[in-house]
Motif scaffolding. Sequence first.
Motif, mmCIF file in Angstrom:
data_model
loop_
_atom_site.group_PDB
_atom_site.id
_atom_site.type_symbol
_atom_site.label_atom_id
_atom_site.label_comp_id
_atom_site.label_asym_id
_atom_site.label_seq_id
_atom_site.Cartn_x
_atom_site.Cartn_y
_atom_site.Cartn_z
ATOM 1 N N TYR A 33 -19.156 5.746 -19.542
ATOM 2 C CA TYR A 33 -18.066 5.157 -18.757
ATOM 3 C C TYR A 33 -18.608 4.436 -17.523
ATOM 4 C CZ TYR A 33 -13.616 4.575 -16.401
ATOM 5 O OH TYR A 33 -12.527 4.022 -15.784
ATOM 6 N N ILE A 63 -17.941 0.482 -16.636
ATOM 7 C CA ILE A 63 -17.291 -0.027 -15.423
ATOM 8 C C ILE A 63 -18.306 -0.766 -14.546
ATOM 9 C CG2 ILE A 63 -17.596 2.072 -14.009
ATOM 10 C CD1 ILE A 63 -14.809 1.517 -12.852
ATOM 11 N N HIS A 99 -12.076 -1.741 -19.392
ATOM 12 C CA HIS A 99 -13.248 -2.364 -18.753
ATOM 13 C C HIS A 99 -13.959 -3.319 -19.702
ATOM 14 C CE1 HIS A 99 -12.452 0.061 -15.382
ATOM 15 N NE2 HIS A 99 -12.919 1.199 -15.869
ATOM 16 N N PHE A 131 -9.307 3.639 -20.457
ATOM 17 C CA PHE A 131 -9.868 2.838 -19.369
ATOM 18 C C PHE A 131 -11.218 2.233 -19.747
ATOM 19 C CE2 PHE A 131 -6.769 5.099 -16.644
ATOM 20 C CZ PHE A 131 -6.222 3.993 -16.021
ATOM 21 N N LEU A 179 -9.814 8.540 -20.343
ATOM 22 C CA LEU A 179 -11.142 7.941 -20.149
ATOM 23 C C LEU A 179 -11.390 6.851 -21.190
ATOM 24 C CD1 LEU A 179 -13.441 8.695 -18.088
ATOM 25 C CD2 LEU A 179 -14.564 9.850 -19.988
ATOM 26 N N SER A 212 -4.585 0.158 -19.632
ATOM 27 C CA SER A 212 -4.573 0.894 -18.366
ATOM 28 C C SER A 212 -3.330 1.766 -18.254
ATOM 29 C CB SER A 212 -4.618 -0.082 -17.186
ATOM 30 O OG SER A 212 -5.849 -0.759 -17.114
ATOM 31 N N ILE A 224 -7.331 7.335 -4.421
ATOM 32 C CA ILE A 224 -7.457 6.902 -5.814
ATOM 33 C C ILE A 224 -6.376 5.896 -6.183
ATOM 34 C CG2 ILE A 224 -7.222 7.672 -8.214
ATOM 35 C CD1 ILE A 224 -8.545 10.356 -7.208
ATOM 36 N N ILE A 233 -12.246 9.674 -8.366
ATOM 37 C CA ILE A 233 -11.725 10.570 -9.403
ATOM 38 C C ILE A 233 -12.822 11.504 -9.899
ATOM 39 C CG2 ILE A 233 -10.880 10.696 -11.782
ATOM 40 C CD1 ILE A 233 -9.324 8.139 -11.288
ATOM 41 N N TYR A 269 -6.686 1.902 -6.742
ATOM 42 C CA TYR A 269 -6.429 1.552 -8.142
ATOM 43 C C TYR A 269 -5.369 0.464 -8.265
ATOM 44 C CZ TYR A 269 -4.514 1.987 -12.862
ATOM 45 O OH TYR A 269 -4.054 1.724 -14.126
ATOM 46 N N SER A 285 -12.189 3.662 -6.852
ATOM 47 C CA SER A 285 -11.137 4.554 -7.338
ATOM 48 C C SER A 285 -11.670 5.540 -8.370
ATOM 49 C CB SER A 285 -9.998 3.730 -7.949
ATOM 50 O OG SER A 285 -8.980 4.570 -8.446
ATOM 51 N N ASP A 286 -12.411 5.016 -9.348
ATOM 52 C CA ASP A 286 -12.922 5.879 -10.421
ATOM 53 C C ASP A 286 -14.006 6.825 -9.938
ATOM 54 O OD1 ASP A 286 -11.144 4.789 -12.128
ATOM 55 O OD2 ASP A 286 -12.585 3.842 -13.470
#
Length: 237
Positions: free
Chosen positions: A150, A154, A104, A100, A97, A78, A209, A193, A213, A189-190
């Motif tokens: 992604y 997540i 996850h 992260f 990306l 992270s 965000i 974004i 986060y 949060s994501d």
Amino acid sequence: MVSPVTVVKSEGPKLVPFFKATCVYFVLWLPTSSPSWFSALIKCLPIFCLWVFLLAHGFSFLGAHSSARKILAGLIFSALGDAFLIWQEQGYFVHGLLMFAITHILYSSAFGMKPLNGRAGLVITAVSSLSYMLLYPYLSGPFTYLVAVYIALIGFMGWRAIAGLQLTNDLWTWTKLSACLGAVLFMVSDLTIAVNKFCFPVPHSRAIIMATYYAAQMLIALSAVECQDVEVARKRT
């Protein structure tokens, strides 16, 4: 089950550096238009403090509990992701990306596959699908599939965190609730974004965000100490 009062007394002091570092970030509020190693340090500092928080529980604890090690590894990736996103306008968004995405995967592995909780999986699948449908018209090139992958990762992480929370019986613990809330905040949060970057400007996006986060990462880090607190409670009884 360990009481919330016990949790605050035992874990609260270890989180003081994290809260201070988070305050430093919001007080300085360095402009994103001029990325630097200093701004990267300030942004990553709260995550560094969460490394210290987990390490403060001892290497023997980390050695005995693979879930704690995986969450620590997730926090490391992270921080790398945070650093890359400082320079996202210089072409490092995909690198962030990727970092992260690995985070996850590690968190999902830490939360485990039991209980399965198919209902939670269906709900998360629906939410993830709706999120991608919202973003899809604004995506182009590699982002069309990168964002899809992604969101799937997540979403899977969120499912595994939520699946562990069973409020209808006595199997839930404060740390499972912590993991659940942390995963949900991470998703919020994501998604913020993604909407802000690909769709339209979100008012106060940066504050939303970063607040969600940092809270998410703190709650997920807290979820790693369940085993130790349960052992302490058993010894006291």
